[in-house]
Design a protein around this motif. Structure first.
Motif, PDB file in Angstrom:
ATOM      1  N   THR A 381       0.836  -1.212   0.000  1.00  0.00           N
ATOM      2  CA  THR A 381       0.000   0.000   0.000  1.00  0.00           C
ATOM      3  C   THR A 381       0.864   1.253   0.000  1.00  0.00           C
ATOM      4  O   THR A 381       0.577   2.222  -0.711  1.00  0.00           O
ATOM      5  N   ALA A 382       1.955   1.231   0.788  1.00  0.00           N
ATOM      6  CA  ALA A 382       2.861   2.385   0.839  1.00  0.00           C
ATOM      7  C   ALA A 382       3.483   2.650  -0.522  1.00  0.00           C
ATOM      8  O   ALA A 382       3.571   3.801  -0.971  1.00  0.00           O
ATOM      9  N   ALA A 383       3.906   1.577  -1.203  1.00  0.00           N
ATOM     10  CA  ALA A 383       4.536   1.734  -2.514  1.00  0.00           C
ATOM     11  C   ALA A 383       3.552   2.290  -3.541  1.00  0.00           C
ATOM     12  O   ALA A 383       3.894   3.185  -4.336  1.00  0.00           O
ATOM     13  N   LEU A 384       2.327   1.781  -3.533  1.00  0.00           N
ATOM     14  CA  LEU A 384       1.322   2.247  -4.488  1.00  0.00           C
ATOM     15  C   LEU A 384       0.896   3.690  -4.205  1.00  0.00           C
ATOM     16  O   LEU A 384       0.660   4.469  -5.135  1.00  0.00           O
ATOM     17  N   ALA A 385       0.781   4.047  -2.919  1.00  0.00           N
ATOM     18  CA  ALA A 385       0.428   5.428  -2.572  1.00  0.00           C
ATOM     19  C   ALA A 385       1.516   6.387  -3.030  1.00  0.00           C
ATOM     20  O   ALA A 385       1.226   7.476  -3.560  1.00  0.00           O
TER      21      ALA A 385
END
Length: 540
Positions: A381-385
């Motif tokens: 999720t952090a990478a996609l955000a």
């Protein structure tokens, strides 16, 4: 002749002509009043409308929470008349009937009200939704006292008489909602079943019931929440809904087996709790910083703090600052706590493989301008955000960290490279919630010289006392104490160089960033909270 509500709101700078024209276009299809549509579309609040009507009509504006309608006042006006005309009798003061009214220009209702009461009548304006909600609440409670009903059930249990467990569960839920609770705790002990409510972040014991009823309460809630009533030796999660006072509430239900039985916790969601940014507790300088951040066309704005610190409320207050007529706004949440028109909201559904990560991937194909991600929990999720922020999208999300600087370290722990992090992050807001002093019983006092010097206090301050209005707690409602970091070029360089948290703290100190405790002291000096509450939240 009074002006149209749209004109008044535009003249007072609350909305612009673009939003009025947008509403007029929709009005051709839905055939509702402009004022009602403006509220439904979240362009204005009914508090804005009430204040404008008060200003134009000369009828004073008052907040309804300052009143708890007396039985004598309610008896003076029939329920049906009140609900049909958005009128709530709240008190009889100096032989005058005090009445809240949503529309001060409703002369027909004012005239007819005189037929029910021979007393002089004094009107004040309040938000329509609050009047409607309080009509339902207080007329209902006058006819169905909740505490009396629960006490009667307890007596029947002690006398081995039959009771309706479903009715008991409904009463406990209604009592929790009436008392502004965020959570219901139903706890088994050897001697009794304890029912406690978390109010303004603090647990309060409300009822003690015979232990024989505990299993039946848990089973009833499990059935309502689509949980397995046959399984009592492992934790379970479920959800249910309930409507009261014409409001729909959702509940997250959790059971955990203990040595004395299943512990039951019900989180209360829903209701009309959305508030504006200026009501959260930010100072003027902080509001200016937030306004600057939210105008950025891309980047990540993070709100950090522990569970129950009001992060989601702040995120939605930020959304209200975005022109979602011109922008495509999409959210992924677990669950959706506030429903907003013109915003595309998606709830997490792991059974259907709708996760934070999968939703972000789908959003990127929906041509979004702004994305709200309920929480950044994992590396994916952090990478996609971060990717979304770097590809021209404004991303709003939350993290669980102790302060604003901690968000930088947390994202590094989630494997976001220092260069990507420095390029994507726009602002960090950290916050804690403090209980506000009850307006009816707070008391002014002077502190000792050491305390004055420690906190920079020059005048008298207030402390909590306790009265019937605040259930003897001395507090009513909560306010946020926050710290905000705007990421400038100097801080971006420090992040890109993968500096230590010590360097970040040195930077924020040099830049004069106000800490959460600093913000709390400002609230103390303003008489909004007290030293005891600050020490409870931040330590001595």
């Amino acid at each position: 002749m009074p002006k149209r509500i749209g004109e008044l709101l535009e003249e007072n700078g609350i909305i612009d002509n673009e939003k009025i024209q947008y509403v007029l276009t929709i009005q051709k299809t839905v055939k509702k009043r402009v004022g009602d549509l403006l509220i439904e579309l979240n362009f204005v609040t009914d508090r804005d409308v009430a204040k404008i009507l008060s200003k134009q009509s000369g009828v004073p504006f008052k907040e309804l929470y300052t009143y708890e309608p007396s039985k004598d006042a309610l008896d003076a006006v029939p329920y049906n008349f009140s609900i049909q005309n958005d009128i709530l009798p709240v008190a009889i003061e100096n032989d005058t009937l005090m009445v809240a009214i949503a529309d001060p220009y409703n002369e027909r209702a004012k005239t007819m009200l005189g037929r029910f009461s021979s007393r002089p009548i004094s009107f004040f304006v309040s938000p329509k939704s609050e009047i409607s909600k309080n009509i339902e609440k207080f007329y209902y409670l006058a006819a169905h006292p909740i505490d009396e009903a629960i006490n009667l059930i307890r007596e029947n249990l002690l006398n081995n008489l039959a009771i309706s467990v479903e009715n008991l569960v409904n009463l406990l839920i209604e009592s929790a909602i009436y008392n502004r609770s965020s959570d219901i705790h139903i706890t088994p002990t050897e001697q009794t079943t304890l029912v406690s409510y978390r109010i303004d972040g603090v647990m309060h014991l409300f009822y003690a019931l015979p232990p024989s009823i505990h299993t039946r309460i848990v089973s009833t809630v499990k059935i309502k929440s689509s949980m397995d009533i046959a399984k009592s030796n492992s934790p379970q999660d479920g959800s249910m809904s309930y409507e009261i006072f014409h409001e729909q509430y959702s509940f997250r239900v959790s059971t955990v087996p203990t040595i004395r039985g299943e512990n039951l916790v019900i989180r209360i969601l829903g209701g009309d709790n959305q508030i504006a940014l200026h009501q959260i507790g930010f100072g003027e300088r902080q509001l200016n910083m937030i306004s600057k951040a939210i105008k950025s066309p891309f980047g990540i704005i993070l709100v950090t703090g522990p569970t129950g610190s009001g992060k989601t409320t702040t995120l939605y207050a930020l959304l209200q600052k975005i022109n979602y007529i011109e922008k495509n706004v999409m959210t992924i949440e677990d669950p959706v706590e506030y429903k907003m028109s013109l915003i595309h909201q998606v709830a997490i559904n792991e059974k259907a493989q709708v996760t934070f990560a999968s939703a972000i991937r789908s959003f990127l194909r929906q041509d979004p301008d702004v994305m709200l991600i309920g929480e950044i929990r994992d590396e994916e999720t952090a990478a996609l955000a971060t990717k979304a922020a770097l590809t021209g999208h404004l991303v709003l999300s939350t993290l669980h960290t102790n302060d604003a600087v901690g968000a930088i370290s947390r994202l590094s722990d989630l494997k976001i490279g220092s260069f990507l992090l420095s390029s994507s992050i726009t602002a960090i807001i950290a916050q804690r919630l403090l209980r506000k002093l009850c307006l009816f019983c707070k008391k002014e006092y002077s502190v000792d010289d050491w305390t004055k010097k420690k906190h920079g206090i020059t005048n008298m301050i207030y402390r909590h006392i306790g009265c019937g209005k605040c259930a003897q707690t001395g507090y009513m409602g909560r306010v946020a104490a926050s710290e905000i970091i705007l990421i400038d070029n100097e801080l971006r360089l420090l992040i890109a160089e993968n500096r230590s948290p010590t360097d970040f703290y040195e930077y924020t100190g040099r830049k004069g960033v106000k800490t959460m405790r600093d913000s709390a002291i400002v609230l103390l000096k303003q008489g909004i909270t007290d030293l005891a509450e600050i020490e409870r939240v931040f330590g001595v």
